[in-house]
Write an enzyme that holds these catalytic residues in place. Sequence first.
Site, PDB file in Angstrom:
ATOM      1  N   ASP A 151      -0.454  71.764  13.885  1.00 21.35           N
ATOM      2  CA  ASP A 151      -1.600  71.421  14.744  1.00 21.35           C
ATOM      3  C   ASP A 151      -2.914  71.562  13.967  1.00 21.35           C
ATOM      4  O   ASP A 151      -3.957  71.094  14.416  1.00 21.35           O
ATOM      5  CB  ASP A 151      -1.643  72.350  15.972  1.00 21.35           C
ATOM      6  N   GLN A 173       1.986  75.045  22.485  1.00 19.29           N
ATOM      7  CA  GLN A 173       1.163  74.195  23.349  1.00 19.29           C
ATOM      8  C   GLN A 173       0.087  75.037  24.059  1.00 19.29           C
ATOM      9  O   GLN A 173       0.394  76.038  24.695  1.00 19.29           O
ATOM     10  CB  GLN A 173       2.068  73.494  24.387  1.00 19.29           C
ATOM     11  N   LYS A 233       5.946  64.557  22.869  1.00 18.33           N
ATOM     12  CA  LYS A 233       6.136  64.944  21.464  1.00 18.33           C
ATOM     13  C   LYS A 233       7.627  64.928  21.109  1.00 18.33           C
ATOM     14  O   LYS A 233       8.013  64.441  20.047  1.00 18.33           O
ATOM     15  CB  LYS A 233       5.519  66.328  21.210  1.00 18.33           C
TER      16      LYS A 233
END
Length: 294
Positions: A120, A97, A53
């Site tokens: 997200d 994450q 990322k």
Amino acid sequence: MAVILDGKTVAQKIKDEIRDEVSRIRSAGGRVPHLAAVLVGDDGASQTYVAGKVKACEYVGFRSTLKKFDAGISEEKLLSVVKELNDDAGTDGYIVQLPLPGHISSQKVVENINPVKDVDGFHPVNVGRMVKNLPSYISATPFGVLKLLEYYKVPTAGKDCVIIGRSDIVGTPLSILLSRKAEPGNCTVTLCHSRTRDIASFSRKADIVVAALGQPEFLRGSMIKEGAVVIDVGITRVPDPASPKGYVLKGDAKFDEIEPRAGYITPVPGGVGVMTIAALLWNTLLAAQRKIYS
Ligand SMILES: NC(=O)c1ccc[n+]([C@@H]2O[C@H](COP(=O)([O-])OP(=O)(O)OC[C@H]3O[C@@H](n4cnc5c(N)ncnc54)[C@H](OP(=O)(O)O)[C@@H]3O)[C@@H](O)[C@H]2O)c1
């Protein structure tokens, strides 16, 4: 022979589009988008994803910040990090994450992320807005499926679609997105799961079959009709001593049986999975441009 829905090509195209937009912002004297990532612990897969990322941010010209903590961080401390990111006007969007260590509630952490910065798309507010067809951040996997269908101009309106798997990050959101009044969309969706009797009796009639159950090669050639669109979301590491890594990646569809019968198919790897980072970058650009929440 099926048309291959090539995720690598589509993901690259999206990243290039974002890179062009960032150059325009920079030349106009604007502030480039800023994505932050929170990484807890030293799980190898999570480290690889987050490194990917950060690298992708560099490619498109975003600013990125990585906040790393050891696995022992308390839930309270992690929630204070989340609060800092919520309050930081210089951060457009961020991710925490997952998975998190067992002593931390992922649900609590996700619910504390400001939905405006939840790139997200996991916060219940973003999920709710998606259900109500309001502007929202669409999470990576459903985003990847929609973008692949859109790029290859796969007709979806009026089609019968069977989705196998009803998880809250893949099957369930996709069932909503593909059935809504939109393009891609306007499908008549049937959502199958572990309690469905005789899945083949549904999949054989479908124009579009999405396999998202996490059972390698579950979907066989005999379970689809000629010309069907097959979207394989599954990714499972199957042990293979002959492979240098000791495993191979398998999808939920048996590719060699399905490819000769299908109209379109996504490969594994190189299909839906590689779209993940493109989705995150896209959502970050939307966040920076205040396109979802004005
Ligand atoms: N490509 C990507 O970027 C991406 C992203 C996320 C996940 N994945 C992969 O996609 C797969 C699914 O992930 P997930 O997170 O959605 O999985 P999950 O949370 O484990 O959910 C699996 C779903 O499949 C159903 N299911 C399991 N076995 C079944 C069977 N034999 N017959 C019918 N239905 C069955 C389950 O039914 P019940 O609800 O009845 O238990 C459940 O709804 C995994 O291989 C995962 O690695 C890929």
